[in-house]
Design an enzyme around this catalytic site. Structure first.
Site, short mmCIF file in Angstrom:
data_model
loop_
_atom_site.label_atom_id
_atom_site.label_comp_id
_atom_site.label_asym_id
_atom_site.label_seq_id
_atom_site.Cartn_x
_atom_site.Cartn_y
_atom_site.Cartn_z
N ASP A 1 2.04 1.98 3.30
CA ASP A 1 2.97 1.10 4.07
C ASP A 1 4.50 1.49 3.95
O ASP A 1 5.48 1.04 4.73
CB ASP A 1 3.32 -0.33 3.36
N HIS B 1 0.87 -1.31 -0.03
CA HIS B 1 0.05 -0.02 -0.04
C HIS B 1 0.95 1.09 -0.01
O HIS B 1 2.07 1.18 0.73
CB HIS B 1 -0.80 0.24 1.31
C1 XLS Z 1 -7.53 -6.57 4.38
C2 XLS Z 1 -7.03 -6.73 2.97
C3 XLS Z 1 -5.75 -5.92 2.58
C4 XLS Z 1 -5.70 -5.91 1.38
C5 XLS Z 1 -4.87 -4.95 0.56
O1 XLS Z 1 -8.05 -7.59 4.98
O2 XLS Z 1 -6.71 -8.29 2.96
O3 XLS Z 1 -4.57 -6.12 3.21
O4 XLS Z 1 -5.09 -7.04 0.63
O5 XLS Z 1 -5.42 -3.74 0.97
#
Ligand code: XLS
Ligand code: NI
Ligand code: NI
Length: 450
Positions: A106, A103
């Site tokens: 991140d 993301h």
């Molecule tokens: C959350 C999601 C997230 C997505 C990406 O539950 O799995 O991590 O994979 O935003």
């Protein structure tokens, strides 16, 4: 870079049945081994999730983080963000994975305005771009965190607040530019808080219209900048909101069709999300595969006893066999897909070495699943039993249903005078317990020989 040793660990190798030293070797994952016509690494295209592997402190709703990481001594957030990129790329290389996912948030802390935030982020992106060039490691997908910051309290693309919606659009624009710059294979949209807590204060139609508009703007912008990453939506039924709009594969496909977006998007399916929706992972993959909407996979597993998205590393061989069976049937994971470990170690396994162990278990469990699934396909075991089960539709009255010539009148003419005993005789036991025992035998026999 390749001879750095920030993690103080040797590269993970395939050791097969040789004695494993504390689990730090692959038992089944042998990257270049050819199975069913492709190498293991090409079937699976493993990816590491930046948010879990490098950012996750192993907190839970009742307690603080327990993780100890080799970069814990950094105090300046920007120095830390830049250093983490080096730790990340060494991690990918030592583990032998060729893809990663992140993301935007991140990677780097936010500034006060989006302009400042983008500036900080771009410094980290510069470093990632350099490391990608040096190592050949590729971006499986990136995404935008439109749910962490408090401005997104009531959603982003479905927020009732137009200022927040505009901010989300602006944030997405920069994220798509990053996808283009780093050569992302896919771009993911997970509807973080795109749902509702309570229907009494929610304009469900207006919210869905708004987010569909935002998706169209993204499609248009990708075209404008020549971004050819596959767009993916990641379904999840609940958490953090009590009802998320992208509930499951079937709901998300219907949404995409309703808003004329189905040509531009496929799905990124996650094991734990499937369970939260009351489905198996295999169900979600099957639904997407049959609809031609399989894009990529977030490889994790849930826990039968805990009702949250706990993002465990995959260790359930029955589940990975089912997943890989579907992938083999589809000829691959979508056009540009891979298996991204959207997973974290348990709070009790907090050392840096445990991070490697957790990925090794995930990769090995998928490699084992691939071996079993390939054997199942080779023997045509499932194909034959399913073909046999539906064979009454290959001829006679069944065939008229499939070729479209049957009517209610023709079915009546056929059925009106059939005695009950003949109808009962037309049904057959499926010996389901035998099927399950046979799957067990495939797992034990195939892996016993591997
Ligand atoms: C959350 C999601 C997230 C997505 C990406 O539950 O799995 O991590 O994979 O935003
Ligand atoms: Ni996910
Ligand atoms: Ni998830």
């Amino acid at each position: 870079m390749s001879d750095s040793n920030l993690w103080n660990i040797d590269p993970i190798q395939f050791v097969g049945t040789e004695k494993l030293e504390q689990g730090l070797g692959f038992r089944y994952y042998d990257a270049d081994r050819v199975v069913a016509g492709k190498t293991m690494k090409d079937w699976m295209r493993f990816g590491v999730a930046y948010w879990h592997t490098f950012d996750q402190r192993l907190v839970d709703p009742f307690g603080e983080g327990t993780a100890t990481r080799p970069f814990d001594s950094y105090t300046d957030p920007i120095d830390l963000a830049l250093a983490k990129v080096d730790y990340a790329f060494e991690f990918y290389q030592k583990l032998g994975v060729e893809y990663f996912c992140f993301h935007d948030r991140d990677l780097a802390p936010e500034g006060d305005t989006l302009r400042e935030t983008n500036k900080i982020l771009d410094r980290v992106i510069d470093r990632i771009e350099e490391r990608q060039k040096e190592t050949g490691i590729k971006l499986l997908w990136n995404t935008s965190s439109l749910f962490t910051n408090r401005r997104f309290v009531s959603g982003a693309g479905t927020s009732p607040f137009a200022e927040v919606y505009a901010y989300a659009g602006a944030q997405l624009k920069h994220s798509l530019e990053i996808a283009k710059r780093l050569g992302a294979e896919n771009y993911v949209f997970w509807g973080g808080r795109e749902g509702y807590e309570n229907l009494w204060n929610t304009d469900l139609k207006r919210e869905q219209d708004h987010i569909a508009r935002l998706f169209h703007m993204c499609v248009d912008y990708a075209k404008e900048i020549g971004l050819d990453a596959q767009f993916l939506i990641e379904p999840k039924p609940k958490e953090p909101t009590s009802h998320q709009y992208d509930f499951d594969a079937a709901t998300t496909i219907a949404f995409l069709q309703t808003y004329d977006l189905d040509k531009h998007f496929k799905l990124n399916l996650e094991g734990n999300h499937a369970n939260l929706a009351g489905h198996t992972y295999q169900h979600e993959i099957r639904v997407a595969r049959e609809a031609g909407m399989l894009g990529s996979l977030d490889a994790n597993q849930g826990d039968k006893l805990i009702g949250w998205d706990i993002d465990e590393f995959p260790s359930d061989i029955y589940e990975t066999t089912a997943v890989m069976w579907e992938i083999l049937a589809a000829g691959g994971i979508g056009p540009h897909g891979g298996l991204n470990f959207d997973a974290k170690p348990r709070r009790t396994s907090f050392t840096a070495e445990d991070l490697f162990r957790a990925h090794v278990v995930g990769m090995d469990t998928y490699a084992a699943g691939l071996l079993v699934a390939a054997k199942l396909h080779e023997d045509g075991y499932i194909e034959n039993l399913v073909a046999d089960r539906y064979s009454s539709f290959d001829s006679g009255i069944g065939k008229t249903v499939e070729d479209g010539t049957a009517t209610l009148a023709s079915l009546e003419e056929h059925a009106l005078d059939i005695p009950q005993a003949d109808l009962v005789a037309a049904t057959k036991s499926d010996h389901l317990e035998c099927v399950k025992a046979t799957l067990n035998n495939y797992i034990f026999d195939t892996l016993g020989r591997a």
